[in-house]
Design a protein around this motif. Structure first.
Motif, PDB file in Angstrom:
ATOM      1  N   TYR A 194      41.344  71.846 150.306  1.00 14.55           N
ATOM      2  CA  TYR A 194      42.960  71.812 149.832  1.00 14.55           C
ATOM      3  C   TYR A 194      43.289  70.686 148.956  1.00 14.55           C
ATOM      4  O   TYR A 194      43.853  71.003 148.084  1.00 14.55           O
ATOM      5  N   LEU A 195      42.697  69.484 149.338  1.00 18.45           N
ATOM      6  CA  LEU A 195      42.986  68.274 148.530  1.00 18.45           C
ATOM      7  C   LEU A 195      42.381  68.522 147.098  1.00 18.45           C
ATOM      8  O   LEU A 195      43.050  68.211 146.035  1.00 18.45           O
ATOM      9  N   LEU A 196      41.475  69.170 146.660  1.00 18.88           N
ATOM     10  CA  LEU A 196      41.006  69.469 145.385  1.00 18.88           C
ATOM     11  C   LEU A 196      41.659  70.320 144.254  1.00 18.88           C
ATOM     12  O   LEU A 196      41.620  70.233 143.484  1.00 18.88           O
ATOM     13  N   ALA A 197      42.037  71.626 145.181  1.00 18.00           N
ATOM     14  CA  ALA A 197      42.447  72.589 144.601  1.00 18.00           C
ATOM     15  C   ALA A 197      43.599  73.231 145.234  1.00 18.00           C
ATOM     16  O   ALA A 197      43.907  74.341 144.978  1.00 18.00           O
TER      17      ALA A 197
ATOM     18  N   ALA B 251      45.706  68.645 142.054  1.00 16.88           N
ATOM     19  CA  ALA B 251      45.836  69.469 140.904  1.00 16.88           C
ATOM     20  C   ALA B 251      45.623  71.087 141.395  1.00 16.88           C
ATOM     21  O   ALA B 251      44.823  71.196 142.255  1.00 16.88           O
ATOM     22  N   LYS B 252      46.480  72.061 140.779  1.00  9.45           N
ATOM     23  CA  LYS B 252      46.238  73.276 141.146  1.00  9.45           C
ATOM     24  C   LYS B 252      45.077  73.723 140.256  1.00  9.45           C
ATOM     25  O   LYS B 252      44.815  73.122 139.091  1.00  9.45           O
ATOM     26  N   PRO B 253      44.333  74.677 140.494  1.00  8.85           N
ATOM     27  CA  PRO B 253      42.939  75.155 139.741  1.00  8.85           C
ATOM     28  C   PRO B 253      43.540  75.623 138.224  1.00  8.85           C
ATOM     29  O   PRO B 253      44.412  76.066 137.956  1.00  8.85           O
ATOM     30  N   ARG B 254      42.421  74.810 137.391  1.00  5.85           N
ATOM     31  CA  ARG B 254      42.932  74.952 135.894  1.00  5.85           C
ATOM     32  C   ARG B 254      41.948  75.913 135.368  1.00  5.85           C
ATOM     33  O   ARG B 254      42.069  76.022 133.795  1.00  5.85           O
ATOM     34  N   GLY B 255      40.984  76.509 135.720  1.00  9.45           N
ATOM     35  CA  GLY B 255      40.036  77.407 135.217  1.00  9.45           C
ATOM     36  C   GLY B 255      38.739  76.203 134.792  1.00  9.45           C
ATOM     37  O   GLY B 255      38.873  75.127 134.833  1.00  9.45           O
ATOM     38  N   LEU B 256      37.716  76.900 134.209  1.00 10.45           N
ATOM     39  CA  LEU B 256      36.513  76.062 133.598  1.00 10.45           C
ATOM     40  C   LEU B 256      37.106  75.337 132.441  1.00 10.45           C
ATOM     41  O   LEU B 256      37.847  75.754 131.458  1.00 10.45           O
ATOM     42  N   PRO B 257      36.557  74.318 132.284  1.00 10.10           N
ATOM     43  CA  PRO B 257      36.632  73.368 131.002  1.00 10.10           C
ATOM     44  C   PRO B 257      36.431  74.207 129.837  1.00 10.10           C
ATOM     45  O   PRO B 257      35.434  75.053 129.861  1.00 10.10           O
ATOM     46  N   GLU B 258      36.907  73.888 128.907  1.00  5.19           N
ATOM     47  CA  GLU B 258      36.443  74.622 127.574  1.00  5.19           C
ATOM     48  C   GLU B 258      35.051  74.212 127.003  1.00  5.19           C
ATOM     49  O   GLU B 258      34.213  75.228 126.611  1.00  5.19           O
TER      50      GLU B 258
ATOM     51  N   ASP C  81      39.314  80.320 142.215  1.00  3.69           N
ATOM     52  CA  ASP C  81      39.909  79.138 142.145  1.00  3.69           C
ATOM     53  C   ASP C  81      39.046  78.153 141.291  1.00  3.69           C
ATOM     54  O   ASP C  81      38.849  76.825 141.770  1.00  3.69           O
ATOM     55  N   LEU C  82      38.635  78.567 140.041  1.00  4.84           N
ATOM     56  CA  LEU C  82      37.656  77.711 139.300  1.00  4.84           C
ATOM     57  C   LEU C  82      38.610  76.362 138.743  1.00  4.84           C
ATOM     58  O   LEU C  82      39.820  76.517 138.330  1.00  4.84           O
ATOM     59  N   SER C  83      37.932  75.002 138.837  1.00  2.36           N
ATOM     60  CA  SER C  83      38.563  74.084 138.185  1.00  2.36           C
ATOM     61  C   SER C  83      38.003  73.087 138.047  1.00  2.36           C
ATOM     62  O   SER C  83      36.812  73.048 138.090  1.00  2.36           O
ATOM     63  N   TRP C  84      38.693  71.875 137.644  1.00  5.34           N
ATOM     64  CA  TRP C  84      37.849  70.616 137.283  1.00  5.34           C
ATOM     65  C   TRP C  84      38.903  69.267 137.442  1.00  5.34           C
ATOM     66  O   TRP C  84      39.934  69.350 137.134  1.00  5.34           O
TER      67      TRP C  84
END
Length: 220
Positions: free
Chosen positions: A70-73, A88-95, A118-121
């Protein structure tokens, strides 16, 4: 249905061989996975099989920790019932990310072995500036014996994560719980993750918290 996390640490850094940083100048820097050690000769063209070439460090010791998720995304939790928003809300994979990890993981996703969502960084700076890795003013319903144990650990200078029902929770507290306010740790797995990223930053001689990050996603 259970939920798991796939989490990797990356640094914006030069190549590594034999666990020692090689100085090739700033033009050689790129986002590379830094909690695996693998041979770096022709690594970008290597088609790995399984875990070939990897020696992995698990940054969260395999924990299926829904509080951490929960805290991560914002995964496995609702802001309306929890006093702290996700970092932060999920951002997708980085470029751009480590190509070897990207190939290995996307191969698994392509064949359908991972129900990926929920891919993120997040950068080390974001994790640290959230404040969630240190002691926070907390309040909610707890078990009295666990609260006393937390106080004993605190007096001895030992970190302790006290399980509690948040004051914003819509659930009726269980019988026997008491309301308390205290200064404590919200999630020790996040505290440990930040500490391990700090150690990797030093190990790889990376100067900025913006140049260390975690890349992650979840599967059910």
């Amino acid at each position: 249905m259970g939920c798991d996390i796939h989490l990797f640490a990356e640094g914006y850094t030069a190549d590594v061989r034999n666990n020692a940083l090689r100085n090739r100048g700033p033009g050689n820097r790129r986002w590379k996975n830094i909690e695996h050690w693998y041979r770096d000769d022709v690594w970008a063209d290597l088609r790995i099989q399984g875990d070939g070439g990897f020696s992995r460090r698990d940054l969260i010791d395999g924990h299926r920790d829904y509080g951490l998720f929960y805290l991560l995304a914002g995964v496995r939790g609702e802001e309306e019932e929890i006093s702290w928003p996700p970092i932060a809300k999920p951002r997708g994979l980085p470029e751009q990310m480590d190509e070897l990890v990207f190939r290995y993981e996307t191969d698994e996703m392509e064949i359908g072995s991972i129900d990926c969502h929920d891919l993120s960084w997040l950068t080390l700076r974001e994790l640290k500036e959230s404040g969630y890795g240190g002691r926070l003013p907390l309040k909610g319903w707890v078990r009295e014996d666990e609260y006393e144990k937390m106080l004993e650990f605190d007096a001895a200078g030992k970190p302790y994560q006290l399980a509690f029902c948040d004051e914003k929770s819509r659930e009726t507290p269980e019988a026997g719980l008491v309301y308390r306010e205290w200064l404590g740790y919200l999630n020790l797995n996040l505290t440990m993750l930040i500490s391990r990223l700090e150690a990797l930053k030093e190990e790889w001689r990376i100067k900025s918290d913006d140049e260390v990050r975690i890349v992650f996603w979840f599967d059910n």
